[in-house]
Write a protein that holds these residues in place. Structure first.
Motif, PDB file in Angstrom:
ATOM      1  N   LEU A  51     -36.149  -7.516 -15.183  1.00 47.95           N
ATOM      2  CA  LEU A  51     -36.141  -6.916 -16.516  1.00 47.95           C
ATOM      3  C   LEU A  51     -35.164  -5.749 -16.590  1.00 47.95           C
ATOM      4  N   ARG A  52     -34.966  -5.056 -15.492  1.00 52.07           N
ATOM      5  CA  ARG A  52     -33.945  -3.997 -15.464  1.00 52.07           C
ATOM      6  C   ARG A  52     -32.565  -4.595 -15.723  1.00 52.07           C
ATOM      7  N   ARG A  53     -32.345  -5.820 -15.252  1.00 49.66           N
ATOM      8  CA  ARG A  53     -31.056  -6.469 -15.532  1.00 49.66           C
ATOM      9  C   ARG A  53     -30.904  -6.723 -17.035  1.00 49.66           C
ATOM     10  N   GLU A  63     -23.439  -9.482 -20.126  1.00 45.85           N
ATOM     11  CA  GLU A  63     -24.531 -10.402 -19.787  1.00 45.85           C
ATOM     12  C   GLU A  63     -24.997 -10.182 -18.352  1.00 45.85           C
ATOM     13  N   ASN A  64     -26.310 -10.090 -18.185  1.00 48.13           N
ATOM     14  CA  ASN A  64     -26.916  -9.857 -16.878  1.00 48.13           C
ATOM     15  C   ASN A  64     -28.277 -10.541 -16.885  1.00 48.13           C
ATOM     16  N   ARG A  65     -28.296 -11.801 -16.489  1.00 46.94           N
ATOM     17  CA  ARG A  65     -29.512 -12.630 -16.549  1.00 46.94           C
ATOM     18  C   ARG A  65     -30.583 -12.110 -15.602  1.00 46.94           C
ATOM     19  N   MET A  66     -31.825 -12.452 -15.938  1.00 51.25           N
ATOM     20  CA  MET A  66     -32.953 -12.045 -15.106  1.00 51.25           C
ATOM     21  C   MET A  66     -32.812 -12.608 -13.694  1.00 51.25           C
ATOM     22  N   TYR A  67     -32.488 -13.882 -13.615  1.00 49.37           N
ATOM     23  CA  TYR A  67     -32.357 -14.561 -12.322  1.00 49.37           C
ATOM     24  C   TYR A  67     -31.154 -15.483 -12.373  1.00 49.37           C
TER      25      TYR A  67
END
Length: 195
Positions: A51-53, A63-67
């Motif tokens: 979630l920090r991503r 863009e910075n996906r969760m996983y």
């Protein structure tokens, strides 16, 4: 109460529950099939990092996906479950604090940024606190260490029920749920796992 209040209260509840476990208790099963409490604590830690991503994505627009993938998520949890208990305790606390700080520092305009959840839903960043609230509240119960849904605030219970019903209706379970909830069926429908 607001989602922010629920998030603070349930994060504290989960962390107090983790702190109340003896080291040997981490090897006991959680309420989630196939997961020990070690797996669950590792998952809660890595969820905060994921979630920090999303918060970073909202703040920077990058863009910075969760996983990276489901496989990466599962490997994190499995690897995390093998860490020493002291490390798991420290990680779940530090990632919760870091996520809280990230959310508190998010600029007003960034809350409207759209991000993508692990399930592939596009949502505004305003959903991130709810996503975490849902995780820490339900998983405090899943630790199977004395916390029950009755220990959660009534407004949160209603919000969780609304969230679950929305997902179940979207999954095609509406008729069976309504049949059961209105007393037209003696047995609850088989729904499978949710979280």
């Amino acid at each position: 109460m607001t989602t922010s209040d629920w998030l603070d209260e349930c994060t504290d509840l989960l962390l107090r529950t983790v702190d109340g476990l003896a080291d040997a208790d981490f090897d006991a099963p959680s309420a989630l099939p196939g997961w020990t409490r070690r797996h669950l604590v590792a998952h809660v830690h890595y969820n905060a990092e994921a979630l920090r991503r999303l918060v970073s994505w909202a703040r920077t627009g990058v863009e910075n996906r969760m996983y990276a993938s489901v496989e990466q998520r599962n490997a994190e949890i499995e690897d995390g479950s093998k860490l020493p208990v002291a490390t798991l305790r420290e990680q779940v606390h530090s990632s919760a604090r870091a996520l809280g700080a990230d959310l508190a520092a998010l600029p007003e305009e960034a809350w409207r940024t759209e991000v993508v959840t692990a399930q592939g839903r596009t949502v505004p960043a305003t959903e991130i606190p709810w996503m975490r609230t849902r995780e820490v509240s339900v998983h405090a119960v899943d630790l199977a260490a004395g916390v029950d849904f009755a220990d959660l605030p009534p407004g949160l219970l209603r919000a969780l029920a609304d969230d679950v019903l929305g997902k179940r209706f979207a999954g095609g379970h509406g008729p069976d749920l309504v049949r059961w909830l209105t007393g037209r069926s003696d047995a609850a429908p088989a729904l499978g796992p949710w979280l």
